[in-house]
Each structure stands twice: as C-alpha cells, then as structure tokens.
Design a protein around this motif. Structure first.
Motif, PDB file in Angstrom:
ATOM      1  N   LEU A 163       0.821  -1.212   0.000  1.00  0.00           N
ATOM      2  CA  LEU A 163       0.000   0.000   0.000  1.00  0.00           C
ATOM      3  C   LEU A 163       0.855   1.261   0.000  1.00  0.00           C
ATOM      4  O   LEU A 163       1.923   1.302   0.608  1.00  0.00           O
ATOM      5  CB  LEU A 163      -0.906   0.018   1.238  1.00  0.00           C
ATOM      6  CG  LEU A 163      -1.927  -1.107   1.319  1.00  0.00           C
ATOM      7  CD1 LEU A 163      -2.537  -1.163   2.706  1.00  0.00           C
ATOM      8  CD2 LEU A 163      -2.998  -0.911   0.262  1.00  0.00           C
ATOM      9  N   ARG A 164       0.335   2.277  -0.620  1.00  0.00           N
ATOM     10  CA  ARG A 164       0.974   3.581  -0.610  1.00  0.00           C
ATOM     11  C   ARG A 164       0.819   4.193   0.781  1.00  0.00           C
ATOM     12  O   ARG A 164      -0.221   4.034   1.415  1.00  0.00           O
ATOM     13  CB  ARG A 164       0.291   4.446  -1.666  1.00  0.00           C
ATOM     14  CG  ARG A 164       0.953   5.737  -1.912  1.00  0.00           C
ATOM     15  CD  ARG A 164       0.297   6.407  -3.131  1.00  0.00           C
ATOM     16  NE  ARG A 164       0.863   7.703  -3.323  1.00  0.00           N
ATOM     17  CZ  ARG A 164       1.998   7.927  -3.966  1.00  0.00           C
ATOM     18  NH1 ARG A 164       2.634   6.932  -4.500  1.00  0.00           N
ATOM     19  NH2 ARG A 164       2.481   9.144  -4.065  1.00  0.00           N
ATOM     20  N   ARG A 165       1.853   4.914   1.231  1.00  0.00           N
ATOM     21  CA  ARG A 165       1.787   5.587   2.535  1.00  0.00           C
ATOM     22  C   ARG A 165       0.886   6.812   2.420  1.00  0.00           C
ATOM     23  O   ARG A 165       1.344   7.936   2.334  1.00  0.00           O
ATOM     24  CB  ARG A 165       3.181   5.990   2.998  1.00  0.00           C
ATOM     25  CG  ARG A 165       3.979   4.865   3.589  1.00  0.00           C
ATOM     26  CD  ARG A 165       5.309   5.313   4.165  1.00  0.00           C
ATOM     27  NE  ARG A 165       5.160   6.484   5.001  1.00  0.00           N
ATOM     28  CZ  ARG A 165       5.820   7.631   4.826  1.00  0.00           C
ATOM     29  NH1 ARG A 165       6.667   7.772   3.844  1.00  0.00           N
ATOM     30  NH2 ARG A 165       5.628   8.639   5.643  1.00  0.00           N
ATOM     31  N   ASP A 166      -0.397   6.542   2.427  1.00  0.00           N
ATOM     32  CA  ASP A 166      -1.415   7.568   2.279  1.00  0.00           C
ATOM     33  C   ASP A 166      -2.545   7.214   3.239  1.00  0.00           C
ATOM     34  O   ASP A 166      -2.884   6.039   3.383  1.00  0.00           O
ATOM     35  CB  ASP A 166      -1.902   7.570   0.826  1.00  0.00           C
ATOM     36  CG  ASP A 166      -2.903   8.667   0.564  1.00  0.00           C
ATOM     37  OD1 ASP A 166      -4.091   8.462   0.919  1.00  0.00           O
ATOM     38  OD2 ASP A 166      -2.510   9.707   0.024  1.00  0.00           O
ATOM     39  N   ALA A 167      -3.133   8.203   3.865  1.00  0.00           N
ATOM     40  CA  ALA A 167      -4.198   7.947   4.846  1.00  0.00           C
ATOM     41  C   ALA A 167      -5.355   7.149   4.245  1.00  0.00           C
ATOM     42  O   ALA A 167      -6.000   6.371   4.949  1.00  0.00           O
ATOM     43  CB  ALA A 167      -4.700   9.270   5.424  1.00  0.00           C
ATOM     44  N   ALA A 168      -5.613   7.290   2.952  1.00  0.00           N
ATOM     45  CA  ALA A 168      -6.716   6.563   2.312  1.00  0.00           C
ATOM     46  C   ALA A 168      -6.476   5.058   2.278  1.00  0.00           C
ATOM     47  O   ALA A 168      -7.416   4.286   2.112  1.00  0.00           O
ATOM     48  CB  ALA A 168      -6.933   7.083   0.897  1.00  0.00           C
ATOM     49  N   SER A 169      -5.235   4.619   2.453  1.00  0.00           N
ATOM     50  CA  SER A 169      -4.943   3.180   2.421  1.00  0.00           C
ATOM     51  C   SER A 169      -5.393   2.473   3.701  1.00  0.00           C
ATOM     52  O   SER A 169      -5.639   1.271   3.688  1.00  0.00           O
ATOM     53  CB  SER A 169      -3.454   2.945   2.207  1.00  0.00           C
ATOM     54  OG  SER A 169      -2.702   3.370   3.335  1.00  0.00           O
ATOM     55  N   VAL A 170      -5.517   3.204   4.790  1.00  0.00           N
ATOM     56  CA  VAL A 170      -5.861   2.589   6.077  1.00  0.00           C
ATOM     57  C   VAL A 170      -7.260   1.968   6.052  1.00  0.00           C
ATOM     58  O   VAL A 170      -7.415   0.786   6.378  1.00  0.00           O
ATOM     59  CB  VAL A 170      -5.692   3.596   7.238  1.00  0.00           C
ATOM     60  CG1 VAL A 170      -6.123   2.977   8.563  1.00  0.00           C
ATOM     61  CG2 VAL A 170      -4.240   4.082   7.312  1.00  0.00           C
ATOM     62  N   PRO A 171      -8.310   2.692   5.654  1.00  0.00           N
ATOM     63  CA  PRO A 171      -9.626   2.043   5.617  1.00  0.00           C
ATOM     64  C   PRO A 171      -9.714   0.926   4.575  1.00  0.00           C
ATOM     65  O   PRO A 171     -10.480  -0.020   4.752  1.00  0.00           O
ATOM     66  CB  PRO A 171     -10.602   3.180   5.309  1.00  0.00           C
ATOM     67  CG  PRO A 171      -9.780   4.320   4.848  1.00  0.00           C
ATOM     68  CD  PRO A 171      -8.402   4.129   5.374  1.00  0.00           C
ATOM     69  N   LEU A 172      -8.910   1.008   3.511  1.00  0.00           N
ATOM     70  CA  LEU A 172      -8.903  -0.064   2.521  1.00  0.00           C
ATOM     71  C   LEU A 172      -8.428  -1.373   3.154  1.00  0.00           C
ATOM     72  O   LEU A 172      -9.070  -2.415   3.018  1.00  0.00           O
ATOM     73  CB  LEU A 172      -7.992   0.306   1.345  1.00  0.00           C
ATOM     74  CG  LEU A 172      -7.740  -0.807   0.333  1.00  0.00           C
ATOM     75  CD1 LEU A 172      -9.026  -1.180  -0.389  1.00  0.00           C
ATOM     76  CD2 LEU A 172      -6.668  -0.370  -0.649  1.00  0.00           C
ATOM     77  N   ALA A 173      -7.319  -1.322   3.884  1.00  0.00           N
ATOM     78  CA  ALA A 173      -6.804  -2.518   4.557  1.00  0.00           C
ATOM     79  C   ALA A 173      -7.811  -3.025   5.587  1.00  0.00           C
ATOM     80  O   ALA A 173      -8.057  -4.234   5.691  1.00  0.00           O
ATOM     81  CB  ALA A 173      -5.464  -2.213   5.226  1.00  0.00           C
ATOM     82  N   ARG A 174      -8.404  -2.118   6.323  1.00  0.00           N
ATOM     83  CA  ARG A 174      -9.375  -2.502   7.351  1.00  0.00           C
ATOM     84  C   ARG A 174     -10.599  -3.190   6.742  1.00  0.00           C
ATOM     85  O   ARG A 174     -11.044  -4.230   7.223  1.00  0.00           O
ATOM     86  CB  ARG A 174      -9.793  -1.266   8.143  1.00  0.00           C
ATOM     87  CG  ARG A 174     -10.761  -1.558   9.259  1.00  0.00           C
ATOM     88  CD  ARG A 174     -11.097  -0.302  10.024  1.00  0.00           C
ATOM     89  NE  ARG A 174     -12.101  -0.563  11.024  1.00  0.00           N
ATOM     90  CZ  ARG A 174     -12.121   0.005  12.213  1.00  0.00           C
ATOM     91  NH1 ARG A 174     -11.183   0.862  12.559  1.00  0.00           N
ATOM     92  NH2 ARG A 174     -13.070  -0.271  13.068  1.00  0.00           N
TER      93      ARG A 174
END
Length: 148
Positions: free
Chosen positions: A9-20
């Motif tokens: 994942l890219r180090r971007d805040a939008a990646s966090v909910p995607l992983a979750r």
C-alpha cells in the motif's frame, strides 16, 4: 481452513480504511465472531496509521512511499503484520502509556490491549519496522468456512 493475503500500500491515509475493510470482509466471509473481527480491525488500523505517519525512510525511493500488510487466518489464530521502511522505533517506544493530554502515542498501547501477542521490531536485514500481532479466533455458529 486457512486464508492469507498481502497488500503493498501507498503511505497515504486513504490506504488505512482499505486494509481494514479487506480484513473485515475476509473475517466476515470466513465466519469469525464480530467482536474479534472488530478488535483486529482496530489494531490493524492503528498499525497502518503508524506506518503511514512514521514509515518513510530518509531516501526518496519507491519503498519509502509504501508499506506492506499481511494477514493470516489459520485455524484458531489470526496473525497480522504491518511492515514499513521507516527509521524504526526508538528504544522503549510504545511500552509506556502516553500522557493523558497527548494527541498521539496511543496506537501501540491500543494494539497491545486488543491482541493476544504483539511483537514490534526491526525489519530483518532492512530498515523499517514490523508490527506483528496475533489473536485467537472465535467463530460464529453459522461460520461457512469451518471444517469440523
């Protein structure tokens, strides 16, 4: 039953909910108890948020702009690893509770509270940090992927 997946994942805040969401979907489909799924998803969110905020290396290369999430649901246990390429943690980081008025610093303490076993350390042979945590799984009565 065994399920595993890995994301780069890219180090971007939008990646966090995607992983979750991916973790929650896999656990729901497998039939993991919703309370266990929730605990693991919160711990994963905290680990990902740390990788996004602190996980970049000093060099401006592609690896410093990304992090990796790997999840294993295997039998009675789930293991999640979040690996970044940052400078690593300072000695003793996350071992003491943050001050009550602190705006940051609760993530590692929260992961330790939600998981059964937590290991935080350097990426073997590379710069970066691995946050790894396990939790024993409980299953819904109607779990479709359980073999008895």
């Amino acid at each position: 039953m065994s399920i595993w997946w890995s994301l780069h994942l890219r180090r971007d805040a939008a990646s966090v909910p995607l992983a979750r969401r991916l973790l929650m979907g896999a656990m729901e489909t497998a039939g993991v108890d919703p309370d266990i799924s929730y605990d693991l998803s919160v711990a994963l969110s905290e680990a990902c948020a740390n990788a996004v905020e602190h996980g970049g290396g000093g060099a401006l290369d592609a690896s410093s702009e990304a992090y990796r999430v790997t999840a294993y649901l295997d039998g009675e246990k789930c293991r999640i690893e979040v690996t970044d390429s940052g400078p690593g943690l300072a000695r003793g980081s996350g071992t003491r509770p943050p001050r009550l008025d602190a705006e940051h610093g609760r993530g590692l303490c929260l992961i330790r509270a939600l998981a059964d076993h937590v290991h935080i350390g350097p990426e073997p042979g590379r710069a970066g940090t691995v946050v790894s945590f396990d939790k024993m799984l409980k299953w819904r009565d109607d779990a479709p992927l359980i073999t008895v």
